[in-house]
Design a protein around this motif. Sequence first.
Motif: not given
Length: 573
Positions: A392-394, A417-422, A427-440
């Motif tokens: 699950l890629i959030f 959701m992370l706790a339920e996925a665990y 597997h869980v992954a997290l993508v965040t975005f703010r400013g001018e960039t997004a990162e894994l």
Amino acid sequence: MTPFDDTSGPNRPTPPPDPWAQVGLALVLLAVDPAGLRGLWLRGRAGPVRDRVLAALAPLAPRKLHPFMAEDALSGGLDLSATLALNTLQRHEGLLNRDGVLTLTMAERCPPGLSVRLGQALDARPGLALVALDEAAEEGEGLPQALSDRLALFLDIDAFGWSGSTDLALDMPCIAKARARLATIPLTAEALEQLTRVAHGLAIDSLRAPWLALMAARAHAAWRGVTELSEDDLRVAVELVLAQRARALPQEAPPDDTPPPPEPPEDDPEEGRDRDSQEPQIPDDLLIDAAFSALPPGLLARLQAAKAARAGAGNSGAGARRKSLARGRPIPSRPGKPGSGARVDVIATLRQAAPWQAVRRSARPDAQPGRLLLMPDDIRIKRYQDPTDRVLIFVVDASGSAAVARLAEAKGAVEIMLAEAYSARDHVALVTFRGETAELALPPTRSLVQAKRRLAGLPGGGATPLAGAMQVALNAALQARARGMSPTLAFLTDGRGNIALDGSANRAQAGEDATTLARAIAARAIPSLVIDTSLRPKPLLSELSAAMGATRIALPRADARAMAQTLGAALGG
């Protein structure tokens, strides 16, 4: 020893209130009427205590089967060796084609297909009974619903030690007499109605349960040597059949202010004879209390957890099931040609060719005797089913347009959701975005602690590089798929992207870039979900979700728990 003395007639003593005596009584009832009771759910780990129980069932000559037995062993099929030896089609009988008692080992691992197959066999063949050995060691494990609903008797022997148990033996001559008395005991509508009321009071939703309890009461009456049901028979039936099916404690009944009906005159001999001929009635609340007193402490909670786990078994962390020619669980072979990694299923090939040998030899009289005649259509290729892991890629919007309060709610929802996925082994992954960039921010992992730490340290504010986040999420999904995983994208954003892929602050170009990436996600058939967290949803996010082929859910005022529940339901978890 026998559970009870063989005293004939209605004065046979009732079983003592001893838990181990109840175990012996359940085995006796199963031996008296295996066709009516359908079988026994025996919960307990392998050990000397369970060996004592199984040794007592030896006179019933049970036949063993395991959860992964082949279909031809269950239903019968081609006898390959006899067919090849005799040059004529020979078939063998399956375990389900004969009456008697079956013993299913490791019943808690029984796959859904086999449980349904066994349930159908129990319904279609009256002389068949099943003893399911449930060796569940963890919370949530248990017997499949298709079997637990059909087996009348239930025993939990985990609480017994060697010193607290004794050897058991079935008195087969007395059991034979009890079997002969079964047909003489009437099944009254009053008894069935009372058992139905008790089942309703225990929140039992199965229509089979009252009938199976009635069968147990009749078997107990036959064992006692009487020809009609009594209060003691109903009590035993409730303890052994209905108790383990209880799903809730009985509710307190409101006081009944209705005055009792007037008693008939004492000098009415006809009325007195009618009262004497009626079947004695035991209050329903006493039967319900007997059901709960028969359960070991904590067993009801464990059975409820097992039922909930079975109901949600389809929502586990397993991803898609891929067919493979190299590894995984074997599945039925298919016609094909060897080569390119495909391997010949020799047994299946011989089974396909054996029935045609006589026809082929008559068409080829010059064929060497004793040689097997194969045709290209006979070749069968081995196949396997390889379940994949789900990731699950959030994708969490931490920009300024997502207000601080909304970001906090999104964080809370993702953390739940992370706790339920665990717990579901996702597997869980997290993508965040703010400013001018997004990162894994977090690659696919099962580390719940690390995921929570990355999420808690997520700052908020700045522009909204939504297109960049979609690109990072797409790359992460493709990489996960390349490693054999099944990715799912979950976007939590208000959709107000204003940073293009080239880093420029161009809202129009950012929208075009996001639409292009949405179509790329849809083209690669990556399941996606979009939760619109804005207070006033905009059509732009709806159009983007449609291009992505994603499900869009607007939650403008939901808290973290409601958002997590919606997200979990949409993702199938």
